[in-house]
Motif scaffolding. Structure first.
Motif, PDB file in Angstrom:
ATOM      1  N   UNK A  19     -10.063  14.104  -3.581  1.00  0.00           N
ATOM      2  CA  UNK A  19      -8.793  13.399  -3.781  1.00  0.00           C
ATOM      3  C   UNK A  19      -7.981  13.427  -2.498  1.00  0.00           C
ATOM      4  N   UNK A  20      -8.001  14.553  -1.801  1.00  0.00           N
ATOM      5  CA  UNK A  20      -7.287  14.636  -0.522  1.00  0.00           C
ATOM      6  C   UNK A  20      -7.950  13.734   0.523  1.00  0.00           C
ATOM      7  N   UNK A  21      -9.259  13.553   0.412  1.00  0.00           N
ATOM      8  CA  UNK A  21      -9.946  12.620   1.311  1.00  0.00           C
ATOM      9  C   UNK A  21      -9.442  11.204   1.081  1.00  0.00           C
ATOM     10  N   UNK A  22      -9.233  10.835  -0.182  1.00  0.00           N
ATOM     11  CA  UNK A  22      -8.670   9.518  -0.500  1.00  0.00           C
ATOM     12  C   UNK A  22      -7.267   9.392   0.092  1.00  0.00           C
ATOM     13  N   UNK A  23      -6.505  10.457   0.009  1.00  0.00           N
ATOM     14  CA  UNK A  23      -5.141  10.425   0.528  1.00  0.00           C
ATOM     15  C   UNK A  23      -5.132  10.296   2.046  1.00  0.00           C
ATOM     16  N   UNK A  24      -6.088  10.901   2.713  1.00  0.00           N
ATOM     17  CA  UNK A  24      -6.170  10.768   4.174  1.00  0.00           C
ATOM     18  C   UNK A  24      -6.420   9.318   4.576  1.00  0.00           C
ATOM     19  N   UNK A  51       5.486  23.497   6.928  1.00  0.00           N
ATOM     20  CA  UNK A  51       5.447  24.714   6.107  1.00  0.00           C
ATOM     21  C   UNK A  51       4.261  25.612   6.441  1.00  0.00           C
ATOM     22  N   UNK A  52       3.516  25.217   7.492  1.00  0.00           N
ATOM     23  CA  UNK A  52       2.351  25.965   7.957  1.00  0.00           C
ATOM     24  C   UNK A  52       1.343  26.206   6.837  1.00  0.00           C
ATOM     25  N   UNK A  53       1.074  25.135   6.089  1.00  0.00           N
ATOM     26  CA  UNK A  53       0.089  25.175   5.011  1.00  0.00           C
ATOM     27  C   UNK A  53      -1.115  24.330   5.399  1.00  0.00           C
ATOM     28  N   UNK A  54      -2.262  24.702   4.884  1.00  0.00           N
ATOM     29  CA  UNK A  54      -3.477  23.921   5.073  1.00  0.00           C
ATOM     30  C   UNK A  54      -3.726  23.122   3.801  1.00  0.00           C
ATOM     31  N   UNK A  55      -4.445  22.034   3.947  1.00  0.00           N
ATOM     32  CA  UNK A  55      -4.794  21.239   2.769  1.00  0.00           C
ATOM     33  C   UNK A  55      -5.576  22.096   1.786  1.00  0.00           C
ATOM     34  N   UNK A  67       0.825  -1.190   0.000  1.00  0.00           N
ATOM     35  CA  UNK A  67       0.000   0.000   0.000  1.00  0.00           C
ATOM     36  C   UNK A  67       0.864   1.247   0.000  1.00  0.00           C
ATOM     37  N   UNK A  68       0.214   2.363   0.189  1.00  0.00           N
ATOM     38  CA  UNK A  68       0.919   3.639   0.245  1.00  0.00           C
ATOM     39  C   UNK A  68       0.485   4.396   1.495  1.00  0.00           C
ATOM     40  N   UNK A  69       1.331   5.313   1.921  1.00  0.00           N
ATOM     41  CA  UNK A  69       0.898   6.256   2.951  1.00  0.00           C
ATOM     42  C   UNK A  69       1.464   7.632   2.618  1.00  0.00           C
ATOM     43  N   UNK A  70       0.762   8.625   3.090  1.00  0.00           N
ATOM     44  CA  UNK A  70       1.093  10.017   2.777  1.00  0.00           C
ATOM     45  C   UNK A  70       1.507  10.791   4.027  1.00  0.00           C
ATOM     46  N   UNK A  71       2.016  10.090   5.034  1.00  0.00           N
ATOM     47  CA  UNK A  71       2.424  10.741   6.285  1.00  0.00           C
ATOM     48  C   UNK A  71       3.401  11.882   6.036  1.00  0.00           C
ATOM     49  N   UNK A  72       4.331  11.654   5.136  1.00  0.00           N
ATOM     50  CA  UNK A  72       5.338  12.684   4.852  1.00  0.00           C
ATOM     51  C   UNK A  72       4.699  13.956   4.303  1.00  0.00           C
ATOM     52  N   UNK A  73       3.639  13.805   3.517  1.00  0.00           N
ATOM     53  CA  UNK A  73       2.937  14.983   2.984  1.00  0.00           C
ATOM     54  C   UNK A  73       2.314  15.778   4.119  1.00  0.00           C
ATOM     55  N   UNK A  74       1.614  15.091   5.016  1.00  0.00           N
ATOM     56  CA  UNK A  74       0.936  15.794   6.122  1.00  0.00           C
ATOM     57  C   UNK A  74       1.949  16.486   7.030  1.00  0.00           C
ATOM     58  N   UNK A  75       3.067  15.823   7.281  1.00  0.00           N
ATOM     59  CA  UNK A  75       4.121  16.435   8.104  1.00  0.00           C
ATOM     60  C   UNK A  75       4.696  17.659   7.404  1.00  0.00           C
ATOM     61  N   UNK A  76       4.908  17.547   6.104  1.00  0.00           N
ATOM     62  CA  UNK A  76       5.457  18.673   5.338  1.00  0.00           C
ATOM     63  C   UNK A  76       4.513  19.869   5.382  1.00  0.00           C
ATOM     64  N   UNK A  77       3.217  19.620   5.235  1.00  0.00           N
ATOM     65  CA  UNK A  77       2.246  20.722   5.295  1.00  0.00           C
ATOM     66  C   UNK A  77       2.284  21.405   6.658  1.00  0.00           C
ATOM     67  N   UNK A  78       2.385  20.620   7.716  1.00  0.00           N
ATOM     68  CA  UNK A  78       2.474  21.195   9.060  1.00  0.00           C
ATOM     69  C   UNK A  78       3.750  22.018   9.192  1.00  0.00           C
TER      70      UNK A  78
END
Length: 71
Positions: A32-37, A15-19, A2-13
Motif C-alpha cells: 500500500x505504501x508502494x502505491x502511495x509512493x 518526525x524522524x520516522x521510517x515508513x 489525482x492525489x499526492x502524498x508529499x505532505x506525508x513523506x515530509x511529515x515522516x522525515x
C-alpha cells in the motif's frame, strides 16, 4: 485529477520516522505504501489509520491535485 502524498513523506522525515515504523504501527501492508509512493489512490481506511497513528488530519498527509480547467 489525482492525489499526492508529499505532505506525508515530509511529515515522516520531520518526525524522524521510517515508513516501516508506520506500517508496523498501523498494520498497513508495505504494498500500500508502494502505491502511495506512486501517488496512486488508496482507501480512506488506510488514510484514517495513518492519521490516527500520526495524530493529524487528512489534509496534513494528502493533497488533491485538481486539473487546470482554463481553456
Amino acid at each position: 485529477m489525482g492525489v499526492n502524498y508529499k505532505k506525508l513523506w515530509i511529515r515522516l522525515i520531520d518526525e524522524e520516522l521510517k515508513v516501516s515504523d508506520l506500517y508496523h504501527t498501523t498494520g498497513i501492508a508495505p504494498s500500500t505504501f508502494s502505491k502511495m509512493r506512486k501517488n496512486e489512490y488508496v482507501s480512506l481506511d488506510v488514510l484514517v489509520r495513518i492519521c490516527c497513528a500520526l495524530k493529524c488530519q487528512l489534509s496534513e498527509i494528502v493533497e488533491v491535485e485538481l486539473e487546470n480547467t482554463d481553456k
